[in-house]
Scaffold this active site. Structure first.
Site, mmCIF file in Angstrom:
data_model
loop_
_atom_site.group_PDB
_atom_site.id
_atom_site.type_symbol
_atom_site.label_atom_id
_atom_site.label_comp_id
_atom_site.label_asym_id
_atom_site.label_seq_id
_atom_site.Cartn_x
_atom_site.Cartn_y
_atom_site.Cartn_z
ATOM 1 N N HIS A 42 -4.040 9.980 1.002
ATOM 2 C CA HIS A 42 -3.508 8.700 1.493
ATOM 3 C C HIS A 42 -2.323 8.272 0.595
ATOM 4 O O HIS A 42 -2.396 7.253 -0.099
ATOM 5 C CB HIS A 42 -4.634 7.653 1.429
ATOM 6 C CG HIS A 42 -4.363 6.391 2.191
ATOM 7 N ND1 HIS A 42 -3.329 5.540 1.886
ATOM 8 C CD2 HIS A 42 -5.006 5.831 3.233
ATOM 9 C CE1 HIS A 42 -3.357 4.509 2.719
ATOM 10 N NE2 HIS A 42 -4.352 4.661 3.553
ATOM 11 N N GLU A 67 0.608 10.038 5.204
ATOM 12 C CA GLU A 67 -0.660 10.671 4.807
ATOM 13 C C GLU A 67 -0.861 11.987 5.552
ATOM 14 O O GLU A 67 -0.471 12.105 6.720
ATOM 15 C CB GLU A 67 -1.790 9.687 5.102
ATOM 16 C CG GLU A 67 -1.555 8.307 4.485
ATOM 17 C CD GLU A 67 -2.254 7.176 5.214
ATOM 18 O OE1 GLU A 67 -3.414 7.365 5.640
ATOM 19 O OE2 GLU A 67 -1.646 6.091 5.343
#
Ligand code: TA6
Length: 295
Positions: A163, A267
């Site tokens: 992330h 991400e």
């Protein structure tokens, strides 16, 4: 506790900030900072470049929650929890990982291997036995490889993602290419049906976009910082692009209201329909390589 040999490795320094362990690396190529809390890379600064990554000034370092920024590891699920009360993006980003090994490669890169295994805390969310290993390689590029070892007697299905919060110059001018042909949907646009992604993606207006079956390199054109950030991935079928913008950011206690302009989350992993099923006793590795190209 850290492997004593690792302490002796030149260019690697261990410290504690508030309540979490930091591993600071400096080699011929770059500087980097990793925390064992969530195995999160907090900083990667190649020689002569700006930091690749963004970390919030409002981050919490006491171990009660993930540091806001860097490269949180989302595992064994991505996104909202499968059950009420379960943590979003899985539980390993808020666990203390163990340093398995720190080594210097023949080319001068520094490799850090961190592991976390099934434990009492994980069992409340995830009954299966597992080992998770993150290998981080600090060189002129930054490479992360996340390997899931299914140590249970049954197949296990996961979703996962790096992330990554990228440090950017200007959200108004930022463009992301390489998402063409994927299946796009946006959490902020409830009515929109998934559609085939055509063309480059802008960061604004604020988006929380998922791109499934994404293939090829993703490039972040950070023209304000006179650089491109190239993302090469392996065994990652999905990408997510997120920036909260000036309104949604107000809901995040650990992000300053004005700081939404400083980062773009791009991400890489396997999310939603791109889930991964790992047979009993087998393993699965997803990896990314980040490199910076000057314009
Ligand atoms: O990846 C985008 C996202 O799922 C957003 O919806 C937002 O919730 C962001 O992750 C941050 O989530 P976190 O749980 O780290 O606050």
């Amino acid at each position: 506790m850290v492997d004593q040999n690792a302490e002796a490795l030149s260019g690697v320094h261990f410290s504690v900030r508030d309540g979490i362990e930091l591993i600071e690396v400096e080699n011929a190529f770059a500087k980097a900072v990793v925390t064992t809390h969530g195995a999160c890379v907090l900083s990667f600064t190649p020689k002569g470049q700006q930091d690749l990554l963004w970390v919030s000034d409002q981050s919490v370092y006491d171990g009660s929650k993930p540091v806001r920024g860097g490269i949180p590891v989302c595992w064994p699920w991505f996104g909202q929890a499968v059950r009420n009360g379960y943590p979003a993006h899985g539980f390993v980003r808020n666990q203390k990982w163990q340093v398995e090994k720190v080594s210097q490669l023949s080319g001068g890169q520094t490799r850090i291997s961190l592991i976390v295994s099934a434990n009492e805390a994980s069992k409340q969310y995830w009954p299966d036995d597992f080992k998770l290993q993150l290998c981080i390689e600090v060189g002129s590029q930054l490479t992360l490889s996340l390997t899931t070892f299914n140590e249970s007697n049954d197949p296990v299905t996961i979703t996962e993602a790096f992330h990554t919060y990228f440090n950017i110059g200007n959200p108004q001018t930022l463009v992301i290419s390489g998402l063409d042909g994927s299946t796009h949907s946006d959490k902020l646009d409830d009515n929109a049906l998934p559609e085939n992604q055509e063309g480059d993606v802008k960061l604004l207006p604020p988006r929380d976009s998922v791109y499934l079956q994404q293939q090829g390199d993703i490039v972040i054109h950070d023209t304000e910082n006179s650089r491109r950030i190239r993302i090469k991935s392996r065994n990652a079928c999905s990408a997510v692009v997120w920036n909260p913008g000036p309104e949604i950011v107000k809901g995040f206690a650990d992000i300053d209201d004005a700081a939404w302009k400083e980062f773009a989350c791009v991400e890489s992993g396997n999310v939603i329909d791109d889930f991964v099923t790992i047979p009993a006793g087998a393993k699965h590795t997803v990896s990314v390589q980040y490199s910076i190209e000057s314009l």
